[in-house]
Design a protein around this motif. Structure first.
Motif, short mmCIF file in Angstrom:
data_model
loop_
_atom_site.label_atom_id
_atom_site.label_comp_id
_atom_site.label_asym_id
_atom_site.label_seq_id
_atom_site.Cartn_x
_atom_site.Cartn_y
_atom_site.Cartn_z
N ALA A 174 0.81 -1.23 0.00
CA ALA A 174 0.00 0.00 0.00
C ALA A 174 0.84 1.28 0.00
N LEU A 175 1.88 1.33 0.84
CA LEU A 175 2.65 2.58 0.93
C LEU A 175 3.42 2.86 -0.36
N SER A 176 3.97 1.81 -0.96
CA SER A 176 4.67 2.07 -2.24
C SER A 176 3.66 2.34 -3.35
N ASP A 177 2.47 1.72 -3.26
CA ASP A 177 1.42 2.04 -4.24
C ASP A 177 1.02 3.51 -4.15
N ALA A 178 0.96 4.02 -2.92
CA ALA A 178 0.60 5.43 -2.72
C ALA A 178 1.69 6.34 -3.31
N PHE A 179 2.94 5.98 -3.07
CA PHE A 179 4.06 6.76 -3.63
C PHE A 179 3.95 6.80 -5.16
N GLU A 180 3.65 5.65 -5.75
CA GLU A 180 3.53 5.57 -7.22
C GLU A 180 2.35 6.40 -7.72
#
Ligand SMILES: Cc1cc2nc3c(=O)[nH]c(=O)nc-3n(C[C@H](O)[C@H](O)[C@H](O)COP(=O)(O)O)c2cc1C
Length: 188
Positions: A174-180
């Motif tokens: 989730a956190l890397s998806d948000a960054f992307e």
């Protein structure tokens, strides 16, 4: 490129807040100028249907929305982030959205000049359960909100099964998806 993040959770450094911070970092990595509004820290009365806005596009209630209207109009992109409360947005965030009836009146009733329609918006939603329809109501509200203020709904991140404070840190993507998501928004 100015990206405005609207944080709808009352839980500071909770799941929504952490996701939005990552998204804004992603936007920043592409050179965007970012700003975050934490709605719960502001004084925003709910809409009272006085309808002063139909006359001149301005709400007759004086509170922190006075500073929010120009931010909403000046942003190139907006990210709305909220936990699901009873399958919808939080009441704090909904109050901000309802007060944008004034901007809706400027655009659709008074036909005033409005920022260009190339402005883009994204939605980040997080909820504890895994219901198929968990985000349906919130997505509709965010889409209509964006439409009312001249923003195109272009992206979303919907995270199910996250409940406790900071539990989002245990989510595999989730956190890397948000960054992307933030990166994409600043690039598009
Ligand atoms: C008043 C309230 C209503 C909630 N309603 C729902 C719900 O309808 N569906 C759901 O999946 N989670 C629901 N939750 C759980 C939150 O969405 C979940 O704990 C979320 O991770 C909180 O995010 P935050 O840390 O950003 O505030 C509710 C929580 C509260 C406090």
């Amino acid at each position: 490129m100015r990206v405005l993040g609207i944080m709808g959770s009352p839980r500071i450094k909770g799941n929504t807040d952490l996701l939005l911070d990552e998204a804004l970092k992603g936007a920043q990595s592409q050179g965007a100028e970012v700003e975050k509004i934490t709605v719960d820290k502001l004084k925003i009365a709910p809409c009272r249907e006085y309808y002063g806005c139909l006359r001149d596009g301005n709400c007759v209630i004086r509170d922190d929305m006075d500073d929010i209207y120009p931010k909403l109009l000046n942003a190139d992109s907006i990210i709305v982030a909220s936990p699901m409360f009873f399958y919808g947005l939080t009441s704090q965030l909904k109050a901000l959205i309802d007060r944008c009836q004034a901007l809706w009146a400027r655009k659709y009733i008074l036909k005033q000049d409005f920022p260009s329609s190339v402005r883009k918006g994204a939605f980040i939603g997080v909820g504890a359960t895994r219901g198929k329809k968990l985000f349906d109501g919130a997505i509709l509200t965010v889409k209509i909100f964006f439409q009312s203020i001249g923003i195109r709904y272009v992206d979303e991140l919907l995270v199910r099964g996250v409940d406790k404070r900071e539990e989002i840190k245990e989510h595999p993507t989730a956190l890397s998806d948000a960054f992307e998501l933030g990166k994409r928004l600043a690039q598009k």
